[in-house]
Structure formats: C-alpha cells, structure tokens
Write a protein that holds these residues in place. Structure first.
Motif, short mmCIF file in Angstrom:
data_model
loop_
_atom_site.label_atom_id
_atom_site.label_comp_id
_atom_site.label_asym_id
_atom_site.label_seq_id
_atom_site.Cartn_x
_atom_site.Cartn_y
_atom_site.Cartn_z
N ASP A 137 -18.83 33.35 25.89
CA ASP A 137 -19.03 34.06 24.62
C ASP A 137 -17.70 34.45 23.99
OD1 ASP A 137 -20.69 35.01 22.61
OD2 ASP A 137 -20.78 37.04 23.45
N ASP A 138 -16.65 33.68 24.28
CA ASP A 138 -15.31 34.01 23.79
C ASP A 138 -14.56 32.74 23.40
OD1 ASP A 138 -13.24 35.66 23.09
OD2 ASP A 138 -12.81 36.40 25.12
N CYS A 139 -15.32 31.71 23.02
CA CYS A 139 -14.71 30.44 22.61
C CYS A 139 -15.52 29.84 21.48
CB CYS A 139 -14.64 29.47 23.80
SG CYS A 139 -13.80 27.91 23.42
N GLY A 140 -14.93 29.77 20.31
CA GLY A 140 -15.60 29.15 19.17
C GLY A 140 -15.61 27.63 19.30
N PHE A 141 -16.30 26.99 18.39
CA PHE A 141 -16.42 25.53 18.44
C PHE A 141 -16.35 24.97 17.03
CE2 PHE A 141 -19.35 21.70 18.90
CZ PHE A 141 -18.37 20.89 19.49
N LEU A 142 -15.42 24.05 16.81
CA LEU A 142 -15.31 23.34 15.54
C LEU A 142 -15.88 21.95 15.76
CD1 LEU A 142 -14.29 23.52 12.61
CD2 LEU A 142 -12.11 22.57 13.42
N ALA A 143 -17.07 21.71 15.22
CA ALA A 143 -17.82 20.49 15.54
C ALA A 143 -17.42 19.29 14.71
CB ALA A 143 -19.32 20.76 15.35
N HIS A 144 -16.52 19.47 13.74
CA HIS A 144 -16.06 18.35 12.93
C HIS A 144 -14.55 18.42 12.80
CE1 HIS A 144 -15.85 15.28 9.83
NE2 HIS A 144 -15.15 16.10 9.08
N TRP A 145 -13.87 17.38 13.25
CA TRP A 145 -12.41 17.36 13.18
C TRP A 145 -11.96 17.22 11.73
CZ3 TRP A 145 -8.73 12.87 13.01
CH2 TRP A 145 -7.40 13.29 13.19
N PRO A 146 -11.15 18.16 11.23
CA PRO A 146 -10.76 18.12 9.83
C PRO A 146 -9.56 17.22 9.54
CG PRO A 146 -9.88 20.09 10.85
CD PRO A 146 -10.68 19.39 11.90
N GLY A 147 -8.97 16.62 10.56
CA GLY A 147 -7.76 15.82 10.37
C GLY A 147 -6.55 16.56 10.91
N VAL A 148 -5.38 15.96 10.76
CA VAL A 148 -4.15 16.57 11.27
C VAL A 148 -3.97 17.95 10.63
CG1 VAL A 148 -1.65 16.35 11.49
CG2 VAL A 148 -3.11 14.30 11.61
N PRO A 149 -3.83 19.02 11.43
CA PRO A 149 -3.85 20.38 10.88
C PRO A 149 -2.51 20.83 10.31
CG PRO A 149 -3.66 20.49 13.25
CD PRO A 149 -3.78 19.03 12.91
N THR A 150 -2.10 20.20 9.21
CA THR A 150 -0.84 20.58 8.58
C THR A 150 -1.03 21.16 7.19
OG1 THR A 150 -0.56 18.33 7.72
CG2 THR A 150 0.47 18.84 9.85
#
Length: 249
Positions: A137-150
């Motif tokens: 209960d202390d880890c979120g989840f990003l289910a879609h990779w948005p690309g290189v995070p710059t």
C-alpha cells in the motif's frame, strides 16, 4: 511485544562521515555495488537543505565513478550552480516530484535488470514476501509508459503516479523511489530490485501468493523504521567500500 528497534547504524565499523555530500557518494556507490549501474540511465538526487536546489551527478558519470568532482548543485530548472558539467536531463521529472510532494527529500531512479524485466509484465509491484512488505500500500503504478521522462508531461504523470506513496512502479520502465532521506530512497530502490528478482524466479514456477494484508502492513511499518533503514544503508556502504578497495589492491 516491542517491535521497535534502536540500532547503532555504524556498529562495529567505526564512525562514518554522514555529511550530506558523503551520504550522496555512499548512495551512488551502494547502487553501483548492488548492480544498478547500467550505462548512463537513472538518476540520484537529494534536496540541498530546505531549498529547491538539488545535488546530483554530472551527466556522463557512472554511479561507481561518483566523487566530489562529479557532483553538481543544480536548481529546479537543472541550471548548474556549483560543479562542472550539466545534469542528466532525466532529472527534470525529479523537479516535478519535489515540487508536488514537499515531504520528499531524495529520489532514486535506476534501470537494474530484474526491475526492468518485471516492468514488462504490465502488473503492479507484487508483495509476496516479507522483504517486499515496505511496498505494501506504498507503491503507485503507472500502467502506461509515457516515453523518455525528460519533459513536463512525463514529469506530471510520474509525479501523479506516486500519489502520496514512497515509490511508483512504471510499466515498461522500472521504479522510482523517494524518501524522507536519501538513505530511505536507496533502501527502497535496492529492495525493489531484490523483490523483482524473487518475483521473476517464483513466476517461472507458478503464480505468486501475496502476503496477507494485515501481516504486510505490520512488516511494512517494521521494515521502514529509521534504525533499520539507516543501519542497512551503513552496512551496504561498508560493503561497497570494501569491494572498491579490493578491486584496486
């Protein structure tokens, strides 16, 4: 039954330098020793006191190469204020996290092999072993990779995936771990990779059996005690220092 520990984090090792810059170097060397150094991917940052300035490594420096000369002090726009060189452009999403999560003091993002592999399965971070309970209960989840995070869009998405949690698992990418201290962020990042390796080994045999929620909550709180976090960090720092010394003798 008392389950709060009071440990000397440097017991048996002699006093270690715990200045912010030395802890930063220890963090980089620990991550390298634990197998988190993969090319130039990943970033380590920590707030400079209460300001919006960040301590990080100059772009082109490997984690195992971290030293005084390779450390940079940058502002939230990644402008170099002290040191030589420029920051990894991936640090931009760290600025988003610091801006929107004021309790965060440090951020670790690396690309170790097991976490990267587990991220390909499209599932949230499993908690099927006591040593992973710090993620209950202390880890979120990003289910879609948005690309290189710059860019700013990626920063907003990753910052949102944390949603008040210490860590976030990013599909097709890996893990972001934050902490109230740099020691805590490193502790989470190393155990995230350990958990990923265990999960992949177990999944090769059969389905995972999650830890029962009440037990996971108890273990979460126990394992995130500062005495355990700091003691583990100091132990890993000694390991990394011994390994570095033996490699040059």
């Amino acid at each position: 039954m008392e389950k709060t520990l009071h440990l000397d984090p440097v017991a048996g090792s002699g006093a270690r330098d715990t200045s912010p810059r030395q802890v930063f170097l220890d963090a980089c060397h620990i991550l390298a020793h634990q197998g988190h150094a993969t090319g130039l991917a990943g970033q380590v940052t920590v707030r400079d006191g209460d300001s919006s300035r960040l301590l990080t490594l100059a772009l082109g420096t490997g984690l195992e190469e971290a030293d005084d000369a390779s450390m940079l002090l940058v502002d939230e726009h990644l402008t170099t204020l002290q040191g030589t060189g420029k920051a990894n452009p991936g640090v931009r999403f760290h600025s988003w996290i610091y801006r929107h999560h004021p309790g965060v003091r440090a951020i670790i993002h690396t690309h170790p092999q097991a976490l990267s592999a587990l991220s390909m399965l499209g599932i949230g971070m499993p908690v099927a072993h006591m040593d992973a309970a710090m993620f209950h209960d202390d880890c979120g989840f990003l289910a879609h990779w948005p690309g290189v995070p710059t860019g700013d869009d990626e920063g907003a998405l990753i910052s949102g995936a944390l949603a008040g949690k210490r860590s976030a698992f990013l599909v097709n990418h890996g893990m972001v771990c934050t902490g109230a201290t740099l020691q805590e962020a490193v502790y989470l990042n190393v155990f995230a990779e350990r958990n990923a390796r265990m999960c992949l080994d177990a999944l090769a045999i059969g389905p995972l059996q999650p830890v029962e929620p009440a037990a996971a909550k108890e273990a979460h709180d126990f394992l995130l005690q500062p005495a355990i976090v700091n003691g583990t960090f100091a132990y890993w720092a000694r390991q990394a220092a011994r390994a570095a010394k033996s490699s040059i003798t």
